[in-house]
Design a protein around this motif. Structure first.
Motif, PDB file in Angstrom:
ATOM      1  N   TYR A 195      -0.188   4.137   0.775  1.00  0.00           N
ATOM      2  CA  TYR A 195      -0.563   4.934   1.943  1.00  0.00           C
ATOM      3  C   TYR A 195       0.196   4.480   3.180  1.00  0.00           C
ATOM      4  N   GLU A 219      -5.319   7.711   9.016  1.00  0.00           N
ATOM      5  CA  GLU A 219      -5.165   8.563   7.820  1.00  0.00           C
ATOM      6  C   GLU A 219      -3.692   8.879   7.579  1.00  0.00           C
ATOM      7  N   SER A 220      -3.178   8.416   6.444  1.00  0.00           N
ATOM      8  CA  SER A 220      -1.732   8.465   6.192  1.00  0.00           C
ATOM      9  C   SER A 220      -1.115   9.842   6.396  1.00  0.00           C
ATOM     10  N   ASP A 277      -3.268  13.543  -4.135  1.00  0.00           N
ATOM     11  CA  ASP A 277      -4.187  12.532  -3.628  1.00  0.00           C
ATOM     12  C   ASP A 277      -5.576  12.624  -4.259  1.00  0.00           C
ATOM     13  N   ARG A 292       3.884   5.775   3.440  1.00  0.00           N
ATOM     14  CA  ARG A 292       4.123   7.153   3.878  1.00  0.00           C
ATOM     15  C   ARG A 292       4.604   7.251   5.314  1.00  0.00           C
ATOM     16  N   SER A 320       0.812  -1.227   0.000  1.00  0.00           N
ATOM     17  CA  SER A 320       0.000   0.000   0.000  1.00  0.00           C
ATOM     18  C   SER A 320       0.837   1.264   0.000  1.00  0.00           C
TER      19      SER A 320
END
Lengths: 222, 250
Positions: free
Chosen positions: B32, B83-84, B120, B35, B30
């Motif tokens: 995300y 939430e990244s 994003d 990150r 992933s």
């Protein structure tokens, strides 16, 4: 202090988010009302990527996207803070703010659609309200605690715009008895002077949204 | 065990504590999840990586992220952050000893957030558009349209790179910053899309700055170990495509 200008459009809730933040912090600014059907050359210059309002211009430098503008205002003018000091609590505030951003399409779908899509939007919107009621607000008066914070401003449209949307659509989404915490939050939010004194005129809003919905429904049929 | 935690002595209670104090729920494929891993690497913070599987979500994930039930989730001293990009900002604010990820100047910070949102919300969905076009009837036309959208976005990002980097190697300047992490985390999937569709998206002709940047980013110490190999991503992509093409269960 360097000049602050806000390019906005009544009755966009995104515009009002910035107005509320500036008013809560007592920051003087010049407001420029944009006609979205005929955007000014200046707006297009300041926001060439999205060509949208709101745009905040501080000392000649433009910032676009309402939540990004709010974070900028918070960092630049720290008085009457919109975010908690503690990192974990800030993360929580940002989480609920992002939730508002992510779910705005759901409520927009409620507003602009009919038929099956509309029914689905209602279902999705009620779920969002359920999450906010049970997990978002908790026992707090505001998302920000005792005072209005970033997440309150992000969700603020719901306290005033949702009622107008419901009237235009002809369907009640939000029932006070089903969401008592949220209901109380809405009442408290609207009582805050900086908010109360900065809301668009309701009849004008009603007429505007009626027109908008007619156009949207018509274009989805064609 | 050598402790890579460079936070203040008050916070670091030894390598074992530091490792269990910071957990990251995620999956290697992933973007995300990548990150916060890059962010933790930049800050030299050791963490326990709890790998989620494709098939089912762990109890811990469902408990830690009840609203979205998604990864990544950072669990720091038993408190979950979701939430990244919120996690990356949190990491930047907590571990102040390491290099800064977000710019300190408010205006530069706003610009960094702007490009992160653009990548994003606008650009990455256009990449997905290429894969989606493969399932359409007028596949060739749909693919061409989708590719054009991605390319147009990359030209915008090339210009952003020129402005933000100010002649240095990264959007963040001398070092990897917020925008680098946001865009860079999508490089694996971008390369995979290029390979699977026989197209060059980040290319020398239109986006020379980004070509150099991409190489630099992938070679960076904070990124190397966590960037998935293109071949492995291809396998996953094929799996996902097969899932979408399979007839719905009765």
């Amino acid at each position: 202090m360097e000049e602050v200008k806000l390019f906005g459009a009544t009755p966009s809730p995104f515009s009002y988010r910035v107005i509320w933040a500036l008013k809560l912090k007592g920051i003087p600014y010049e407001y420029v009302e944009e006609d979205l059907s005929n955007k000014s050359a200046l707006l297009l210059q300041y926001n060439p990527v999205h060509k949208k309002i709101p745009v905040l211009v501080h000392g000649g430098k433009p910032i676009a996207e309402s939540i990004i503008i709010l974070e900028y205002i918070e960092q630049t003018w720290p008085q009457n803070p919109l975010l908690p000091k503690e990192a974990y609590e800030r993360a929580q505030a940002r989480f609920w703010t992002k939730f508002a951003e992510d779910k705005s399409l759901t409520f927009y779908a409620f507003f602009r659609s009919d038929g099956e899509e509309h029914e689905k939007a209602i279902k999705d919107a009620l779920e969002v309200l359920r999450i906010l009621e049970e997990q978002g607000l908790g026992e707090k008066k505001f998302f920000g605690g005792d005072t209005v914070g970033l997440a309150d401003i992000a969700w603020g449209w719901m306290a005033y715009w949702l009622g107008v949307m419901e009237e235009v659509v002809g369907k009640k989404l939000f029932e006070a008895h089903a969401f008592p915490r949220l209901h109380e939050w809405m009442e408290n939010f609207k009582k805050v002077p900086a908010i109360k004194e900065n809301l668009p005129e309701r009849n004008g809003m009603l007429a505007h949204f009626k027109r908008q919905r007619e156009i949207l429904i018509a274009s989805s049929i064609s | 065990m050598f402790c890579k935690c460079s936070s203040s002595p008050r916070l670091c209670l030894g390598s074992a504590m530091a490792t269990s104090d910071v957990k990251l729920l995620g999956a290697w494929a992933s973007p995300y999840v990548m990150r916060p891993r890059i962010a933790l690497n930049i800050k030299s913070v050791s963490y326990e990586f709890l790998e989620e599987t494709f098939e089912s979500k762990s109890q811990l994930l469902l408990q830690s992220n009840p609203v979205h039930k998604k990864m990544p989730v950072l669990i720091h001293a038993d408190k979950p952050i979701c939430e990244s990009l919120i996690i990356v900002q949190y990491i930047d604010e907590i571990w102040t000893n390491g290099p800064s990820i977000l710019p300190s100047d408010p205006y530069d910070r706003a610009i960094a957030r702007f490009w992160a949102a653009y990548i994003d919300d606008k650009w990455f969905p256009s990449i997905i558009g290429i894969t989606r076009a493969q399932g359409e009837e007028a596949k060739a036309v749909a693919t061409a349209v989708a590719i054009e959208q991605v390319s147009a976005g990359l030209v915008v990002l090339e210009e952003a790179f020129e402005k933000c980097s100010k002649g240095k190697g990264y959007f963040g300047g001398e070092q990897i910053g917020y925008v680098d992490i946001v865009l860079g985390s999508f490089l694996g999937w971008t390369r995979m899309t290029e390979k699977m569709n026989g197209v060059k998206l980040i290319d020398e002709a239109k986006t020379p700055g980004l070509v150099g940047w991409a190489e630099r980013f992938c070679a960076n110490n904070a990124v190397k170990e966590v960037m998935p190999e293109t071949e492995k991503l291809e396998e996953i992509a094929k799996m996902i495509q097969a899932k979408f093409r399979a007839p719905p269960p009765k």
